[in-house]
Enzyme design. Structure first.
Site, PDB file in Angstrom:
ATOM      1  N   HIS A   1      -3.318  -5.315   1.914  1.00  0.00           N
ATOM      2  CA  HIS A   1      -2.800  -5.529   3.083  1.00  0.00           C
ATOM      3  C   HIS A   1      -2.791  -6.765   3.655  1.00  0.00           C
ATOM      4  CE1 HIS A   1      -2.438  -1.153   4.199  1.00  0.00           C
ATOM      5  NE2 HIS A   1      -3.287  -0.896   3.543  1.00  0.00           N
TER       6      HIS A   1
ATOM      7  N   GLU B   1      -1.192  -8.325   5.618  1.00  0.00           N
ATOM      8  CA  GLU B   1      -0.783  -8.226   7.016  1.00  0.00           C
ATOM      9  C   GLU B   1      -2.208  -8.024   7.945  1.00  0.00           C
ATOM     10  OE1 GLU B   1      -0.252  -5.940   4.972  1.00  0.00           O
ATOM     11  OE2 GLU B   1      -0.474  -4.023   5.866  1.00  0.00           O
TER      12      GLU B   1
ATOM     13  N   CYS C   1       0.842  -1.193   0.012  1.00  0.00           N
ATOM     14  CA  CYS C   1       0.052  -0.060  -0.047  1.00  0.00           C
ATOM     15  C   CYS C   1       0.807   1.381   0.092  1.00  0.00           C
ATOM     16  CB  CYS C   1      -0.909   0.069   1.036  1.00  0.00           C
ATOM     17  SG  CYS C   1      -2.424   0.954   0.681  1.00  0.00           S
TER      18      CYS C   1
HETATM   19  N1  GLN Z   1      -3.366   6.402   0.715  1.00  0.00           N
HETATM   20  C1  GLN Z   1      -2.315   6.183   1.442  1.00  0.00           C
HETATM   21  C2  GLN Z   1      -1.159   6.981   0.991  1.00  0.00           C
HETATM   22  O1  GLN Z   1      -1.067   7.449   0.060  1.00  0.00           O
HETATM   23  C3  GLN Z   1      -1.823   4.780   1.586  1.00  0.00           C
HETATM   24  C4  GLN Z   1      -2.916   4.171   2.486  1.00  0.00           C
HETATM   25  C5  GLN Z   1      -2.498   2.829   3.091  1.00  0.00           C
HETATM   26  O2  GLN Z   1      -1.203   2.522   3.315  1.00  0.00           O
HETATM   27  N2  GLN Z   1      -3.292   2.146   3.734  1.00  0.00           N
HETATM   28  O3  GLN Z   1      -0.059   7.050   1.397  1.00  0.00           O
END
Ligand code: GLN
Length: 225
Positions: A189, A191, A91
């Protein structure tokens, strides 16, 4: 049980670190412990030379990029990845390691040749779950959790797409897991689920990195003696 092999010097487990400057690093460490890996929290750049694989967790990419710069991680991280260390961004971590973003900030580290759009799924559906078929992960589809997730909008030469989130009425299918060599990035994610298969996949990449570096140092020792 000993973690040392015959010569008593080389731990067999790959050494895995989770960047612990911001974000959900504790959840990754927990998942790794479920598959028998004791991972370390990485907060200092010196620790990068002591690990075979690094996970950059989800969190807030602008903050993570800022902290990596403040703590002088950037050059050493690049050099470790170039010498074969395994790397996995989840992410926000995917955003951090991308070559380029469709957004004005942050400036990503360019450790994987992908172009990424942040917060792709929009405000209405900031979080959702999907069942994904992932190349390299055997068995049932994987339940994937997306939280303000990015997508990969473009991949460079040699970057494999491992998974795509299926199209809906509102949007086409999108790449959400990619890999080149030992560098892995996922929009979702793993995790935050109980499914450890993505973590096992990453451990295999770190194992490869570990045997490579053991082989290299053996060759170096031989050429000295
Ligand atoms: N939207 C977040 C970002 O730009 C990432 C979100 C996440 O890691 N769950 O950093």
């Amino acid at each position: 049980m000993s973690s040392l092999n015959g010569d008593g010097a080389t731990p067999q487990q790959p050494r895995i670190g989770v960047l612990a400057l911001q974000g959900d690093f504790a959840e990754h460490i927990h998942m790794l412990s479920e598959i028998g890996i004791t991972a370390v929290e990485v907060r200092k750049v010196q620790q990068l030379s002591e690990i075979d694989g690094l996970i950059i967790p989800g969190g807030e990419s602008t903050t993570i990029v800022k902290l990596l710069g403040m703590f002088d991680f950037v050059d050493e991280l690049r050099s470790q990845v170039e010498s074969g260390m395994a790397l996995w961004g989840t992410c926000a971590g995917m955003i951090v390691i991308a070559r380029e973003l469709a957004d004005p900030y942050p400036t990503p580290l360019n450790l994987l040749d992908i172009r990424v759009a942040r917060n792709y799924f929009g405000r209405q559906v900031d979080s959702f779950e999907s069942e994904l078929e992932i190349d390299g992960v055997e068995g049932d589809h994987m339940r994937a959790v997306f939280i303000r997730a990015p997508i990969v909008i473009d991949t460079g030469i040699g970057v494999e797409i491992l998974a795509r989130v299926p199209a809906t009425d509102d949007r086409p299918e999108q790449a959400v897991a990619v890999k080149k060599g030992r560098v892995l990035a996922t929009s979702f994610h793993p995790e935050l689920t109980r499914d450890t298969r993505m973590h096992s996949l990453f451990v295999e990449l770190a194992e490869e990195a570990r045997s490579d570096s053991v082989r290299r140092s053996t060759e170096e020792t031989r050429s000295i003696v």
